[in-house]
Design a protein around this motif. Sequence first.
Motif, short mmCIF file in Angstrom:
data_model
loop_
_atom_site.label_atom_id
_atom_site.label_comp_id
_atom_site.label_asym_id
_atom_site.label_seq_id
_atom_site.Cartn_x
_atom_site.Cartn_y
_atom_site.Cartn_z
N LEU A 77 16.77 27.24 69.69
CA LEU A 77 16.89 27.63 71.10
C LEU A 77 18.34 27.60 71.57
O LEU A 77 18.72 28.36 72.46
CB LEU A 77 16.04 26.69 71.96
N GLU A 78 19.13 26.73 70.97
CA GLU A 78 20.53 26.64 71.38
C GLU A 78 21.31 27.90 71.05
O GLU A 78 22.33 28.20 71.67
CB GLU A 78 21.19 25.42 70.73
N ILE A 79 20.86 28.63 70.03
CA ILE A 79 21.50 29.90 69.70
C ILE A 79 21.34 30.88 70.87
O ILE A 79 22.25 31.65 71.18
CB ILE A 79 20.89 30.49 68.41
N LYS A 80 20.18 30.83 71.52
CA LYS A 80 19.89 31.72 72.64
C LYS A 80 20.48 31.19 73.94
O LYS A 80 21.09 31.93 74.71
CB LYS A 80 18.38 31.89 72.78
N ARG A 104 18.25 17.55 70.56
CA ARG A 104 18.44 17.39 69.12
C ARG A 104 19.13 16.06 68.80
O ARG A 104 18.83 15.44 67.76
CB ARG A 104 19.19 18.57 68.52
N ALA A 105 20.01 15.60 69.67
CA ALA A 105 20.64 14.29 69.45
C ALA A 105 19.62 13.17 69.55
O ALA A 105 19.63 12.23 68.74
CB ALA A 105 21.77 14.08 70.46
N TYR A 106 18.72 13.26 70.52
CA TYR A 106 17.65 12.27 70.66
C TYR A 106 16.74 12.27 69.43
O TYR A 106 16.35 11.22 68.92
CB TYR A 106 16.85 12.56 71.92
N GLY A 107 16.39 13.46 68.94
CA GLY A 107 15.56 13.55 67.75
C GLY A 107 16.22 12.96 66.53
O GLY A 107 15.60 12.24 65.75
N ALA A 119 13.62 23.25 66.35
CA ALA A 119 13.34 24.13 67.49
C ALA A 119 14.49 24.08 68.50
O ALA A 119 14.90 25.11 69.05
CB ALA A 119 12.02 23.75 68.15
N ALA A 120 15.01 22.88 68.76
CA ALA A 120 16.13 22.74 69.71
C ALA A 120 17.36 23.48 69.20
O ALA A 120 18.07 24.13 69.99
CB ALA A 120 16.44 21.26 69.92
N TYR A 162 7.08 15.63 62.96
CA TYR A 162 7.07 16.24 64.29
C TYR A 162 8.47 16.26 64.89
O TYR A 162 8.88 17.22 65.55
CB TYR A 162 6.11 15.50 65.21
N VAL A 163 9.22 15.18 64.67
CA VAL A 163 10.58 15.09 65.20
C VAL A 163 11.49 16.09 64.49
O VAL A 163 12.36 16.72 65.12
CB VAL A 163 11.13 13.66 65.05
N MET A 164 11.31 16.25 63.19
CA MET A 164 12.13 17.20 62.44
C MET A 164 11.92 18.63 62.94
O MET A 164 12.89 19.39 63.11
CB MET A 164 11.80 17.11 60.95
#
Length: 312
Positions: free
Chosen positions: A170-173, A184-187, A166-167, A159-161
């Motif tokens: 989304l960062e591309i947008k 993503r750093a937290y994950g 996903a993060a 789930y974390v991966m």
Amino acid sequence: MGSFWGHVDEGLFFIVIAFWWMVHAFREYIVAESQGRSMRPNIHYDVIIKRPLPIEIVFKILFPIVGFLGEFFDGGVRFQDANGNFVKLIYQQHMTIYGIFIIHGITDLMAWFKAPLIPNFNYMTAFLSFMWYGVAFYYHASMHGKEPVETIVHILPIYVMFFISAAILLEIKWREGVWTLAVRAYGVLTLGTWFSHVAFMLYVHDRFPGGEESNLDRNDPNNVVYVKAMFGLHLLANLVISFLLYGLVYVTLKFRLKISIQMPKYGLESEKLLLFKPKHYKRVKTNSSELKGHDTSSEDSSLLMTHEGQSV
């Protein structure tokens, strides 16, 4: 990966990357907010020694290369037995994971050198790396003969991966704001602490590389429940660590650079800066006669909100 040190070194790799990202994310966010602008997250951050050096990118290339070669040579260089049946299946899964991370590191380095790549190609390879990481772990966990404890140990981080992938996507947008980078750093930090903990749960740790199983009963339902609880504890502990790290970075910048950020006062004046808005606004004084289509009955002037100094 199938040993104590195989899990620990992977965990330490993710922990180092996560802290590196978090420190830069929080520092750049605080500095940007203090200057009244939005921060732009990056997929990598340079080490400045007289000039920028891509140390993080080199680290992201070398580590998976070492992992790939370890999986390739461990147990002999063979992938079929005498009857033509495939062997070293787990090793092959691990090699594909390392291989895609190697490709991401290479594309990241090419982007650093400003090679004529497709825009955000290094982001897409990062997204694919963590996406395949989760898919490979799903099938790895469901392989025949896995005990319940080992199965749940590999299912929980999936789930974390996907969360990380996903993060990144989304960062591309969303190229402004701190949240995609912080998520993503937290994950990645959670993956790092989890793999390090799993090494102590599943394997002996008094010898190298520690491939022998520990005394933990992998079929005990109570141990399965324990593993689930421990994963929740990792999520909680890493959230606390993130908050503490943010506070440390803020205090350091406040006393060293004398900067600070104003917390927003929601619900007061519409022109107040909002902490989580990606764009910044300011008040300008505009003559009512210049407003086409607006009510010009005011006496002298009207206050308008503008984005980056342009009239609405």
